[in-house]
Design a protein around this motif. Sequence first.
Motif, short mmCIF file in Angstrom:
data_model
loop_
_atom_site.label_atom_id
_atom_site.label_comp_id
_atom_site.label_asym_id
_atom_site.label_seq_id
_atom_site.Cartn_x
_atom_site.Cartn_y
_atom_site.Cartn_z
N TRP A 79 0.82 -1.20 0.00
CA TRP A 79 0.00 0.00 0.00
C TRP A 79 0.86 1.26 0.00
O TRP A 79 0.57 2.21 -0.72
CB TRP A 79 -0.92 0.00 1.22
CG TRP A 79 -1.97 1.07 1.13
CD1 TRP A 79 -3.15 1.02 0.45
CD2 TRP A 79 -1.90 2.35 1.73
NE1 TRP A 79 -3.82 2.19 0.60
CE2 TRP A 79 -3.08 3.03 1.38
CE3 TRP A 79 -0.99 3.01 2.53
CZ2 TRP A 79 -3.37 4.33 1.81
CZ3 TRP A 79 -1.26 4.30 2.95
CH2 TRP A 79 -2.44 4.95 2.59
N MET A 138 -0.27 3.67 -3.22
CA MET A 138 -1.47 3.96 -2.46
C MET A 138 -2.74 4.00 -3.30
O MET A 138 -3.77 3.52 -2.87
CB MET A 138 -1.31 5.29 -1.73
CG MET A 138 -0.45 5.18 -0.51
SD MET A 138 -0.41 6.70 0.39
CE MET A 138 1.07 7.42 -0.28
N ASP A 139 -2.68 4.60 -4.48
CA ASP A 139 -3.88 4.75 -5.29
C ASP A 139 -4.45 3.40 -5.71
O ASP A 139 -5.65 3.17 -5.65
CB ASP A 139 -3.59 5.61 -6.53
CG ASP A 139 -3.19 7.02 -6.15
OD1 ASP A 139 -3.67 7.52 -5.12
OD2 ASP A 139 -2.39 7.62 -6.89
N GLU A 163 -6.01 1.09 -2.48
CA GLU A 163 -7.12 1.50 -1.61
C GLU A 163 -8.27 0.50 -1.62
O GLU A 163 -8.78 0.12 -0.57
CB GLU A 163 -7.62 2.88 -2.01
CG GLU A 163 -8.70 3.43 -1.10
CD GLU A 163 -8.17 4.00 0.20
OE1 GLU A 163 -8.98 4.10 1.14
OE2 GLU A 163 -6.98 4.34 0.29
N LEU A 218 -7.22 -2.61 0.19
CA LEU A 218 -7.16 -2.32 1.62
C LEU A 218 -8.56 -2.32 2.22
O LEU A 218 -8.81 -2.92 3.27
CB LEU A 218 -6.49 -0.96 1.83
CG LEU A 218 -6.13 -0.56 3.25
CD1 LEU A 218 -4.95 -1.38 3.74
CD2 LEU A 218 -5.80 0.92 3.30
N GLU A 219 -9.49 -1.67 1.54
CA GLU A 219 -10.88 -1.62 2.01
C GLU A 219 -11.46 -3.03 2.12
O GLU A 219 -12.05 -3.40 3.15
CB GLU A 219 -11.73 -0.79 1.05
CG GLU A 219 -13.19 -0.75 1.43
CD GLU A 219 -14.03 0.06 0.48
OE1 GLU A 219 -15.26 0.14 0.71
OE2 GLU A 219 -13.50 0.61 -0.51
N ARG A 263 -1.44 7.36 7.75
CA ARG A 263 -2.56 7.29 6.81
C ARG A 263 -3.01 5.84 6.61
O ARG A 263 -4.20 5.56 6.56
CB ARG A 263 -2.17 7.89 5.46
CG ARG A 263 -2.11 9.40 5.49
CD ARG A 263 -1.88 10.00 4.13
NE ARG A 263 -2.95 9.59 3.21
CZ ARG A 263 -2.81 9.56 1.89
NH1 ARG A 263 -1.68 9.92 1.34
NH2 ARG A 263 -3.81 9.20 1.12
N ARG A 271 -6.80 4.29 7.75
CA ARG A 271 -7.69 3.58 6.84
C ARG A 271 -7.99 2.16 7.34
O ARG A 271 -9.11 1.69 7.26
CB ARG A 271 -7.12 3.56 5.44
CG ARG A 271 -7.33 4.90 4.75
CD ARG A 271 -6.42 5.11 3.55
NE ARG A 271 -6.73 6.33 2.86
CZ ARG A 271 -6.42 7.56 3.27
NH1 ARG A 271 -5.79 7.73 4.41
NH2 ARG A 271 -6.74 8.62 2.57
N TYR A 321 -11.79 0.95 7.90
CA TYR A 321 -12.39 -0.18 7.18
C TYR A 321 -12.67 -1.36 8.10
O TYR A 321 -13.68 -2.06 7.94
CB TYR A 321 -11.49 -0.62 6.01
CG TYR A 321 -11.43 0.43 4.92
CD1 TYR A 321 -12.59 0.99 4.40
CD2 TYR A 321 -10.21 0.86 4.41
CE1 TYR A 321 -12.53 1.96 3.40
CE2 TYR A 321 -10.16 1.82 3.41
CZ TYR A 321 -11.31 2.37 2.91
OH TYR A 321 -11.26 3.32 1.93
#
Length: 163
Positions: free
Chosen positions: A56, A60-61, A64, A67-68, A127, A131, A135
């Motif tokens: 991640w 990062m983009d 996401e 990760l969610e 960050r 997240r 989540y």
Amino acid sequence: MLAIRLVRLIETHIEQLSRDLSEKVWNSPRCSDLSKVPASELQARTREIYRNLSEWLLDMDKGEAQLERRYTELGAARAQQSVDYSHFVWAIISTREHVRDFVQREGLSESAMELHGELELLYLLGRFFERVLYYAAVGYEQERNRIGGKQGRRKGDAQTKST
């Protein structure tokens, strides 16, 4: 970039970090409810969080949605296992502190540029874990609502049958 070097350092120490974190969590009274989770599952999750972390942080983009999905599922799993939410959250906080301490210990910034890289990584770690907490909470709440809805229907069914 120092941040990438530190991420790679985390990757090379996944087993040690995971082992140390597992011990820290198992011995914490704030995480004692995690004893409801099989030890092998906890060990696998501690390794996984460090793997997810490096993926991640480096993209990062793209990460996401993954990760969610992953941490929503993890939150739901802990709710199914009836792990107290506070113990679940403390385990995540402990994970964040553990990796932050590792980065600060291993970063050993000797120049302003290296210090900047270390600070950048600490920011990204913050960050990431914000997240993860969000989540995981979403998954936990959704599962609790689902379980609660089933229990409510069962109680209603029993009341209907008795009248």
